[in-house]
Structure formats: C-alpha cells, structure tokens
Design an enzyme around this catalytic site. Structure first.
Site, PDB file in Angstrom:
ATOM      1  N   ASN A   3       0.867  -1.190   0.000  1.00 26.52           N
ATOM      2  CA  ASN A   3       0.000   0.000   0.000  1.00 26.52           C
ATOM      3  C   ASN A   3       0.898   1.232   0.000  1.00 26.52           C
ATOM      4  O   ASN A   3       2.050   1.163   0.431  1.00 26.52           O
ATOM      5  CB  ASN A   3      -0.818   0.045   1.292  1.00 26.52           C
ATOM      6  N   ARG A   4       0.342   2.349  -0.390  1.00 25.04           N
ATOM      7  CA  ARG A   4       1.050   3.619  -0.238  1.00 25.04           C
ATOM      8  C   ARG A   4       0.963   4.041   1.223  1.00 25.04           C
ATOM      9  O   ARG A   4      -0.131   4.097   1.782  1.00 25.04           O
ATOM     10  CB  ARG A   4       0.376   4.703  -1.057  1.00 25.04           C
TER      11      ARG A   4
END
Ligand code: CTP
Ligand code: CA
Length: 228
Positions: A34-35
């Site tokens: 994920n960011r």
C-alpha cells in the site's frame, strides 16, 4: 525543583502503535504494498512517549528515523506485523495506523520470476492477510482498554469509517479522505474525523505532528477523565 523527567499523564501505560505499509513478497525482488509514508503513525508514537507512555512501535518498511524514546520493531509482512503485535501484549492502548496489505501472494516464488518470450504473464493468486486491528479488538483477557483504528477512504468518509468501527470492534476510528487531490497521502498535513462512541468529530486541517499531539491528549483524557 524539577519533577521526574519521564513523568506525564500516560506514565505507567503501555501503548502499541502500528505504522507504515506492509510488503508482501511475490518473489525475491518484487512485492505488493500500500502507499504509506508512516509519518502519522511515527508522530503518534512520539506524542504518546512525550506524555510518558512506554511505546512499542511495530513498523513496516518506511524511510523515517526511529522516534525518540520508543521501542521499534521493524517488520515486512502483515503476518510478521501481527506476530510482533501479539508479542508486545499486554498493552493499555493500541493504535493501528499501518496501511496493511489486504492480501498476500499464495505461493511466494523462491527465485526471481523471469519473463519468457511469447509466454503469458504470470497470474498471482492472492489470499487474505490477518486483520491486526480486528485481532487486537477482539474481546479477551489481553484486549487493550482503548483500541484506535484508522480509515483511509476516498468517498463518504464518515459513513465508511463508522461502519468500519463496528466491523472491527475498535473503540475509536481516525478517518480521513485520501483522494489524491486532498494531498494527504504522503503529505505533511492531515484532516481527520475522530469517530468515538459518542459521535463524529471533524478536526480542522493541521500538520501530522499537531494531529498526533491532539490525539495523544485525547487518549490521556480517556484514561484520566477529570484531567484539566
Ligand atoms: N488493518 C489491520 N490489518 C489489516 C487491514 C487493516 O490492522 N489486515 C487496520 C488498519 O491499520 C486501519 C484499519 O484496519 O487501522 C482500517 O484499514 P482499512 O484498510 O481502511 O480497512 P479494511 O477493513 O481493510 O477495509 P478496506 O480496505 O476494504 O476499506
Ligand atoms: Ca484495507
């Protein structure tokens, strides 16, 4: 005369904080993630320590220095993050700020997957990761007194976050709008809605350090309601 240096309104409390992304390996050189900069979680860990709490920070891979006065455990995958969190129990406060990958690859390749001319690209089979927030929120002898989750949403933020609070069984949710145009993801500022058992409280936009300080103050007040 000065009082004891480490004394504060969370002295004697143990806080567990998760932060950053998790990396789920595909093969030795590739991963799913994920960011997440980890910044908000690291700020919260530092703010709780500043109020005197003993803080265990379980962090996925991020490019941040360890916050002062915090015990840092670095992990890579969601499964490692869950194990490190369980190892840190018991705690009084759990804050799940990590952007945990929802799935990992069923069969991690032990050597690098090569492109073969003319062959179809590989198909990845994903399996669900453990839900660390739900695990820590589950009733039981080691259930922390206060469990706080995050909800990064891109639409109907308040509604999604309130539903998430019910589903996960946590006490509070810190909800935010992470549509790219808000600039919150990866930025210095955050604009949150704090959802508790008494309702939804929108906070003004402020830098992530200020959000952490104010949240730590709210947590201290939870444990000492008559505090000024
Ligand atoms: N979380 C967690 N473990 C997971 C997934 C999420 O601990 N495997 C935590 C996050 O740290 C956050 C909260 O759960 O505090 C909400 O994460 P989010 O990704 O918004 O919720 P999900 O239940 O995964 O729902 P979705 O991604 O579908 O919106
Ligand atoms: Ca998710």
């Amino acid at each position: 005369l000065a009082g004891p240096a480490a004394s504060g309104s969370l002295t004697g409390r143990h806080a567990l904080v998760t932060a950053g992304p998790t990396h789920e390996p595909i093969d030795p050189v590739r991963y799913l993630a994920n960011r997440s900069s980890g910044r908000q979680g690291y700020e919260i860990a530092a703010a709780l320590a500043a109020l005197g709490a003993r803080v265990t920070l379980v962090s996925g891979p991020v490019d941040l220095p360890p916050p002062p006065g915090v015990t840092l455990h670095r992990v890579e995958t969601a499964r490692q993050m869950l194990a490190a969190c369980r190892d840190a129990l018991p705690c009084d406060i759990a804050i799940c700020a990590a952007a945990v990958a929802d799935w990992h690859v069923a069969q991690e390749a032990t050597s690098k997957i090569k492109k073969t001319a003319g062959a179809p690209p590989p198909v990845l089979t994903l399996v669900p990761n453990p839900d660390i927030l739900a695990d820590l929120s589950a009733p039981g002898p080691t259930r922390p007194a206060l469990v706080v989750g995050f909800a990064a949403e891109t639409d109907t933020v308040g509604q999604h976050a309130a539903a998430k609070r019910q589903r996960k069984g946590c006490d509070w949710i810190v909800a935010n709008d992470v549509r790219p145009e808000t600039g919150i993801m990866g930025g210095q500022e955050n604009e949150i809605i704090l959802i508790t058992d008494t309702g939804a409280e929108p906070w003004p936009r402020m830098d992530k350090h200020a959000v952490a300080t104010r949240l730590a103050g709210r947590i201290a007040a939870f444990f000492t309601p008559d505090m000024p």
